[in-house]
Design an enzyme around this catalytic site. Structure first.
Site, short mmCIF file in Angstrom:
data_model
loop_
_atom_site.label_atom_id
_atom_site.label_comp_id
_atom_site.label_asym_id
_atom_site.label_seq_id
_atom_site.Cartn_x
_atom_site.Cartn_y
_atom_site.Cartn_z
N ASP A 55 26.31 34.17 66.90
CA ASP A 55 26.14 35.60 66.61
C ASP A 55 26.10 35.82 65.11
O ASP A 55 26.70 35.06 64.35
CB ASP A 55 27.30 36.40 67.22
CG ASP A 55 27.23 36.38 68.73
OD1 ASP A 55 26.16 36.75 69.27
OD2 ASP A 55 28.22 35.98 69.37
N SER A 97 37.09 20.98 82.71
CA SER A 97 36.99 20.81 81.25
C SER A 97 37.80 21.93 80.60
O SER A 97 38.01 22.98 81.21
CB SER A 97 35.53 20.83 80.78
OG SER A 97 34.83 21.93 81.33
N HIS A 121 35.47 25.25 83.97
CA HIS A 121 35.68 25.12 82.52
C HIS A 121 36.74 26.16 82.16
O HIS A 121 36.55 27.35 82.40
CB HIS A 121 34.36 25.41 81.79
CG HIS A 121 34.42 25.27 80.31
ND1 HIS A 121 34.43 24.05 79.66
CD2 HIS A 121 34.47 26.21 79.32
CE1 HIS A 121 34.47 24.24 78.34
NE2 HIS A 121 34.50 25.54 78.11
N GLU A 178 38.51 24.25 77.01
CA GLU A 178 37.94 24.65 75.71
C GLU A 178 39.04 25.06 74.73
O GLU A 178 39.97 25.78 75.08
CB GLU A 178 36.97 25.82 75.94
CG GLU A 178 36.28 26.27 74.66
CD GLU A 178 35.17 27.28 74.91
OE1 GLU A 178 34.31 27.04 75.78
OE2 GLU A 178 35.18 28.32 74.22
N PHE A 180 38.55 40.84 73.41
CA PHE A 180 37.60 39.74 73.32
C PHE A 180 36.47 39.92 74.35
O PHE A 180 35.29 39.76 74.05
CB PHE A 180 38.37 38.44 73.55
CG PHE A 180 37.62 37.21 73.16
CD1 PHE A 180 36.94 37.14 71.96
CD2 PHE A 180 37.61 36.10 74.01
CE1 PHE A 180 36.25 36.00 71.60
CE2 PHE A 180 36.92 34.96 73.66
CZ PHE A 180 36.23 34.91 72.46
#
Ligand code: FAD
Length: 299
Positions: free
Chosen positions: A117, A23, A277, A25, A227
């Site tokens: 968040d 998959s 993913h 994202e 990140f």
């Protein structure tokens, strides 16, 4: 749950690779230029027959309309299953339920359900909205009231920064899966040992649902390091070493990044992992290359 070494993949002996589920994202683009790149990337990756393509939900629900419009168009334009991320931070149940209904009405039946968040920053304590879902587990239960959805939740190979300890972390993961999630997808990690430890802990707690590794190809080492720091994923010293001095050498940077991502997925594959993913950052090159080395063809 992956099985140990006897289930080793045979890629090294040249035999065909086992059947894998991939998959990809994406995040909703903000400008015309970013949107053009989003669609170029989707068009390149869609023929690789991913299980689904997912589109994130901006901090505090800031991309609500864009996430919906992107997942709807991905599905309509490419025929690929599209999953919409959804968070419950800063919104009442009624507001979140309206989004769930809009996904359902648009024919989207896959949701990545998250707490999210606080808008003030990822490092601030989470306080649920007074009329809102309390956390991701509560959200998963809520989503099921609106229809038959396939739901993914988040897992953390290095522990969520706000979990006091591993028992709390695994209890929370179990609650999300017991509430009706079909699988967990992990945060990025670069040391596979952290993932194995998570699987062992999950197994000991009786978790049987798949915990799919989230693979972050490193398009830009500085950006990914920042990140990672924000979401509590560590950058091992060996990884920083490999990119050191490559800031202005795009070509070598990309080759090193491809090598590292391939190394990581092949080690996982060797130990029986069959689902991946891939965080694309809306860029196709590394995600596409990774899918190719995993045996996918885009014709
Ligand atoms: P939960 O599983 O609900 O909880 C995580 C931690 O918070 C646990 O330690 C839990 O004990 C604690 N906690 C939960 N509820 C409370 C409470 N009421 N009070 C105090 N502590 C509590 N973020 C986005 O904004 N948009 C996205 O699209 C997105 N996609 C993601 C995709 C993946 C694969 C992953 C791994 C993360 C994603 N995130 C996204 C980030 C995610 O929202 C954050 O990591 C967030 O901090 C936790 O979300 P969760 O669903 O794991 O929370």
């Amino acid at each position: 749950m992956p099985t140990p070494v006897e289930d080793r993949a045979s890629h090294q002996s040249g035999e065909s690779l086992p059947k894998l589920e991939l998959s990809f994202e994406f995040f909703p683009p903000k400008s015309d230029e970013a949107e053009a790149r989003f669609w170029r990337t989707i068009r390149r990756l869609a023929p690789l027959e991913p299980r689904f393509v997912s589109v994130t939900y901006g901090a505090g629900g800031s991309t609500r309309e864009r996430t919906l419009s992107m997942v709807t168009r991905v599905k309509a334009d490419t025929g690929v299953n599209a999953a919409a991320h959804l968070t419950c931070v800063g919104a009442s149940r009624a507001e979140v339920d309206a989004v769930i209904r809009s996904y359902r009405d648009a024919g989207i039946n896959q949701i990545v359900a998250l707490r999210g968040d606080p808008a003030e920053g990822i490092d601030r304590p989470f306080v649920p909205h007074p009329q809102g879902y309390q956390n991701a587990a509560d959200l998963v239960a809520g989503i099921h009231r609106w229809g038959d959805f396939d739901i993914s939740v988040a897992a953390y190979p290095e522990k969520h920064p706000q979990s006091a300890n591993w028992d709390e972390e695994i209890d929370n993961l179990k609650r999300k899966l017991d509430a009706g999630a079909n699988r967990a997808i992990t945060q990025m990690f670069f040391d596979n040992a952290d993932y194995w430890r998570l699987l062992e802990r999950a197994q000991r707690a009786g978790i049987e649902a798949p915990i799919v590794p989230g693979i972050q190809p490193i398009h830009n080492f500085q950006q990914i390091s920042r990140f990672a720091g924000k979401c509590g994923a560590k950058i091992p010293a060996w990884l920083a070493d490999r990119f050191e001095g490559l800031e202005d050498d795009e070509e070598t940077h990309a080759l090193v990044a491809a090598g590292i991502a391939a190394e990581q997925v092949f080690e996982l594959l060797d130990h029986g992992v069959r689902e991946f993913h891939i965080f694309t950052m809306n860029r196709s090159a590394l995600a596409y290359a990774l899918a190719r080395v995993l045996g996918r063809r885009g014709e």
